[in-house]
Design a protein around this motif. Structure first.
Motif, PDB file in Angstrom:
ATOM      1  N   ARG A   1       0.856  -1.183   0.000  1.00 42.78           N
ATOM      2  CA  ARG A   1       0.000   0.000   0.000  1.00 42.78           C
ATOM      3  C   ARG A   1       0.894   1.235   0.000  1.00 42.78           C
ATOM      4  NH1 ARG A   1      -4.323  -0.570   4.790  1.00 42.78           N
ATOM      5  NH2 ARG A   1      -2.475   0.215   5.862  1.00 42.78           N
ATOM      6  N   GLU A   2       0.287   2.389  -0.174  1.00 40.88           N
ATOM      7  CA  GLU A   2       1.080   3.614  -0.219  1.00 40.88           C
ATOM      8  C   GLU A   2       1.825   3.864   1.086  1.00 40.88           C
ATOM      9  OE1 GLU A   2      -1.286   6.919  -1.325  1.00 40.88           O
ATOM     10  OE2 GLU A   2      -1.749   6.169  -3.332  1.00 40.88           O
ATOM     11  N   ASP A   3       1.195   3.491   2.203  1.00 39.71           N
ATOM     12  CA  ASP A   3       1.778   3.818   3.506  1.00 39.71           C
ATOM     13  C   ASP A   3       2.514   2.661   4.173  1.00 39.71           C
ATOM     14  OD1 ASP A   3      -0.580   2.438   3.757  1.00 39.71           O
ATOM     15  OD2 ASP A   3      -1.204   3.441   5.593  1.00 39.71           O
ATOM     16  N   CYS A   4       2.451   1.447   3.595  1.00 36.98           N
ATOM     17  CA  CYS A   4       3.151   0.330   4.235  1.00 36.98           C
ATOM     18  C   CYS A   4       3.311  -0.855   3.286  1.00 36.98           C
ATOM     19  CB  CYS A   4       2.412  -0.121   5.499  1.00 36.98           C
ATOM     20  SG  CYS A   4       0.849  -0.961   5.183  1.00 36.98           S
ATOM     21  N   LEU A   5       4.204  -1.744   3.682  1.00 38.28           N
ATOM     22  CA  LEU A   5       4.420  -2.997   2.960  1.00 38.28           C
ATOM     23  C   LEU A   5       4.347  -4.121   3.984  1.00 38.28           C
ATOM     24  CD1 LEU A   5       7.100  -3.709   0.263  1.00 38.28           C
ATOM     25  CD2 LEU A   5       6.697  -5.333   2.101  1.00 38.28           C
ATOM     26  N   GLN A   6       3.481  -5.095   3.752  1.00 35.56           N
ATOM     27  CA  GLN A   6       3.292  -6.184   4.698  1.00 35.56           C
ATOM     28  C   GLN A   6       3.509  -7.530   4.030  1.00 35.56           C
ATOM     29  OE1 GLN A   6      -0.784  -4.931   5.883  1.00 35.56           O
ATOM     30  NE2 GLN A   6      -0.030  -5.074   7.981  1.00 35.56           N
ATOM     31  N   LEU A   7       4.041  -8.476   4.813  1.00 35.89           N
ATOM     32  CA  LEU A   7       4.194  -9.847   4.345  1.00 35.89           C
ATOM     33  C   LEU A   7       3.200 -10.737   5.079  1.00 35.89           C
ATOM     34  CD1 LEU A   7       8.046 -10.524   4.093  1.00 35.89           C
ATOM     35  CD2 LEU A   7       6.385 -10.580   2.225  1.00 35.89           C
ATOM     36  N   PHE A   8       2.510 -11.578   4.324  1.00 31.46           N
ATOM     37  CA  PHE A   8       1.593 -12.554   4.897  1.00 31.46           C
ATOM     38  C   PHE A   8       2.105 -13.941   4.528  1.00 31.46           C
ATOM     39  CE2 PHE A   8      -0.730  -8.658   4.495  1.00 31.46           C
ATOM     40  CZ  PHE A   8      -1.469  -8.593   5.670  1.00 31.46           C
ATOM     41  N   GLY A   9       2.114 -14.836   5.501  1.00 36.73           N
ATOM     42  CA  GLY A   9       2.691 -16.153   5.266  1.00 36.73           C
ATOM     43  C   GLY A   9       1.704 -17.282   5.501  1.00 36.73           C
ATOM     44  N   PHE A  10       1.902 -18.377   4.754  1.00 36.56           N
ATOM     45  CA  PHE A  10       0.986 -19.514   4.812  1.00 36.56           C
ATOM     46  C   PHE A  10       1.765 -20.817   4.738  1.00 36.56           C
ATOM     47  CE2 PHE A  10      -0.707 -15.843   2.651  1.00 36.56           C
ATOM     48  CZ  PHE A  10      -1.815 -15.547   3.430  1.00 36.56           C
ATOM     49  N   TYR A  11       1.236 -21.818   5.416  1.00 35.15           N
ATOM     50  CA  TYR A  11       1.913 -23.113   5.448  1.00 35.15           C
ATOM     51  C   TYR A  11       1.683 -23.898   4.164  1.00 35.15           C
ATOM     52  CZ  TYR A  11       3.986 -27.195   7.686  1.00 35.15           C
ATOM     53  OH  TYR A  11       4.816 -28.238   8.013  1.00 35.15           O
ATOM     54  N   THR A  12       0.521 -23.689   3.519  1.00 35.46           N
ATOM     55  CA  THR A  12       0.201 -24.436   2.302  1.00 35.46           C
ATOM     56  C   THR A  12      -0.148 -23.484   1.153  1.00 35.46           C
ATOM     57  OG1 THR A  12      -2.186 -24.584   2.730  1.00 35.46           O
ATOM     58  CG2 THR A  12      -0.775 -26.284   3.718  1.00 35.46           C
ATOM     59  N   PRO A  13       0.041 -23.926  -0.094  1.00 34.12           N
ATOM     60  CA  PRO A  13      -0.350 -23.108  -1.251  1.00 34.12           C
ATOM     61  C   PRO A  13      -1.853 -22.836  -1.274  1.00 34.12           C
ATOM     62  CG  PRO A  13       1.107 -24.896  -1.933  1.00 34.12           C
ATOM     63  CD  PRO A  13       0.725 -25.168  -0.507  1.00 34.12           C
ATOM     64  N   GLU A  14      -2.651 -23.792  -0.765  1.00 36.47           N
ATOM     65  CA  GLU A  14      -4.104 -23.622  -0.757  1.00 36.47           C
ATOM     66  C   GLU A  14      -4.524 -22.450   0.123  1.00 36.47           C
ATOM     67  OE1 GLU A  14      -3.098 -27.643  -2.039  1.00 36.47           O
ATOM     68  OE2 GLU A  14      -2.589 -26.552  -0.211  1.00 36.47           O
ATOM     69  N   GLU A  15      -3.852 -22.288   1.259  1.00 33.16           N
ATOM     70  CA  GLU A  15      -4.173 -21.172   2.149  1.00 33.16           C
ATOM     71  C   GLU A  15      -3.876 -19.837   1.470  1.00 33.16           C
ATOM     72  OE1 GLU A  15      -1.838 -22.061   5.613  1.00 33.16           O
ATOM     73  OE2 GLU A  15      -3.557 -22.869   6.684  1.00 33.16           O
ATOM     74  N   LYS A  16      -2.736 -19.754   0.798  1.00 32.83           N
ATOM     75  CA  LYS A  16      -2.395 -18.511   0.094  1.00 32.83           C
ATOM     76  C   LYS A  16      -3.390 -18.242  -1.026  1.00 32.83           C
ATOM     77  CE  LYS A  16       0.992 -16.191  -2.789  1.00 32.83           C
ATOM     78  NZ  LYS A  16       2.218 -16.312  -3.608  1.00 32.83           N
ATOM     79  N   TRP A  17      -3.738 -19.284  -1.752  1.00 34.05           N
ATOM     80  CA  TRP A  17      -4.687 -19.151  -2.863  1.00 34.05           C
ATOM     81  C   TRP A  17      -6.018 -18.584  -2.371  1.00 34.05           C
ATOM     82  CZ3 TRP A  17      -9.288 -21.950  -3.146  1.00 34.05           C
ATOM     83  CH2 TRP A  17     -10.001 -21.815  -4.347  1.00 34.05           C
ATOM     84  N   LEU A  18      -6.530 -19.138  -1.261  1.00 32.73           N
ATOM     85  CA  LEU A  18      -7.802 -18.657  -0.734  1.00 32.73           C
ATOM     86  C   LEU A  18      -7.667 -17.231  -0.202  1.00 32.73           C
ATOM     87  CD1 LEU A  18     -10.730 -18.995  -0.040  1.00 32.73           C
ATOM     88  CD2 LEU A  18     -10.078 -20.189   2.066  1.00 32.73           C
ATOM     89  N   PHE A  19      -6.555 -16.929   0.449  1.00 34.30           N
ATOM     90  CA  PHE A  19      -6.328 -15.576   0.969  1.00 34.30           C
ATOM     91  C   PHE A  19      -6.403 -14.547  -0.156  1.00 34.30           C
ATOM     92  CE2 PHE A  19      -3.334 -12.100   1.936  1.00 34.30           C
ATOM     93  CZ  PHE A  19      -3.879 -11.624   3.118  1.00 34.30           C
ATOM     94  N   GLU A  20      -5.768 -14.844  -1.282  1.00 37.74           N
ATOM     95  CA  GLU A  20      -5.776 -13.907  -2.410  1.00 37.74           C
ATOM     96  C   GLU A  20      -7.186 -13.731  -2.966  1.00 37.74           C
ATOM     97  OE1 GLU A  20      -1.693 -13.900  -4.747  1.00 37.74           O
ATOM     98  OE2 GLU A  20      -2.453 -15.944  -4.560  1.00 37.74           O
ATOM     99  N   LEU A  21      -7.959 -14.817  -2.996  1.00 43.56           N
ATOM    100  CA  LEU A  21      -9.345 -14.705  -3.448  1.00 43.56           C
ATOM    101  C   LEU A  21     -10.172 -13.872  -2.473  1.00 43.56           C
ATOM    102  CD1 LEU A  21     -10.528 -18.161  -4.856  1.00 43.56           C
ATOM    103  CD2 LEU A  21     -10.232 -16.018  -6.091  1.00 43.56           C
ATOM    104  N   LEU A  22      -9.958 -14.098  -1.188  1.00 40.63           N
ATOM    105  CA  LEU A  22     -10.734 -13.381  -0.168  1.00 40.63           C
ATOM    106  C   LEU A  22     -10.516 -11.874  -0.247  1.00 40.63           C
ATOM    107  CD1 LEU A  22     -10.217 -15.765   2.886  1.00 40.63           C
ATOM    108  CD2 LEU A  22     -12.389 -15.268   1.752  1.00 40.63           C
TER     109      LEU A  22
END
Length: 203
Positions: free
Chosen positions: A54-75
């Motif tokens: 974002r303009e004011d920050c950069l954040q990292l989000f981590g997941f144990y499985t590819p499925e969790e990341k996939w759903l997070f991006e959809l959400l």
């Protein structure tokens, strides 16, 4: 774009971890489902990451499985759903059960998730059902034929065990073990009792 991080786990809590990679410490936001699967500090860990800019920050989000990341991006592609809510959903419900709730339009089930009201649940169904329907998720996510009623009973049992101090991962593992070899449908109370017997055997 950082696709994944692999290094030494320095610190962890249910919402964040610190991972040391080549002398650099990365602070990564995680769902409880990922936290439950992590080893102890000092162990080697590989985390699949999503970089949120974002303009004011950069954040990292981590997941144990590819499925969790996939759903997070959809959400977070759904209007009104930000990264914090996305992690909250993943912390409360498995990818498979969330997929099932969306495909069966089980609004009441979705409103059990903390922070998800009826309007948000309806929006999730409207915006995600078509996307889910275009993919072969049954094969990709290994979605079984468990009914929505069974899924709801299982989630209620998991919540009950979590309220007793068990992690979501421990609760799910005990419930799965308790159901082994049982063909008839169990009530929430029966499922909790069988899961607790499994926990007692390990102690």
């Amino acid at each position: 774009m950082i696709a994944y991080l692999e290094g030494k786990l320095v610190e962890k809590n249910p919402t964040q971890l610190i991972l040391e990679v080549n002398g650099v410490g990365y602070c990564v936001n995680i769902p409880i489902s990922t936290y439950d699967r992590l080893g102890e500090p000092g162990s080697k860990v590989k985390i699949i990451t999503y970089q949120h800019v974002r303009e004011d920050c950069l954040q990292l989000f981590g997941f144990y499985t590819p499925e969790e990341k996939w759903l997070f991006e959809l959400l977070i592609s759904v209007n009104g759903i930000g990264p914090k809510t996305g992690l909250g959903i993943l912390s409360f419900i498995s990818v498979e059960d969330f997929h099932r709730a969306i495909m069966e339009e089980h609004i009441d089930f979705l409103t059990n998730i903390p922070g998800i009201g009826r309007k948000t649940a309806q929006r999730l169904v409207v915006e995600l059902k078509e996307k889910f329907g275009k993919l072969d998720l049954k094969k990709e996510l290994k979605v079984d034929s468990k009914s929505q009623t069974e899924a709801l009973i299982e989630q209620e049992a998991i919540l009950a065990l979590c309220s007793l101090g068990y992690s979501r991962y421990e609760a799910k593992k005990a419930i799965d073990k308790g159901k082994e070899g049982i063909k008839e449908k169990l009530t929430v109370e029966e499922l909790i009792k069988k899961a607790l017997r499994q926990v007692d055997r390990k102690q």
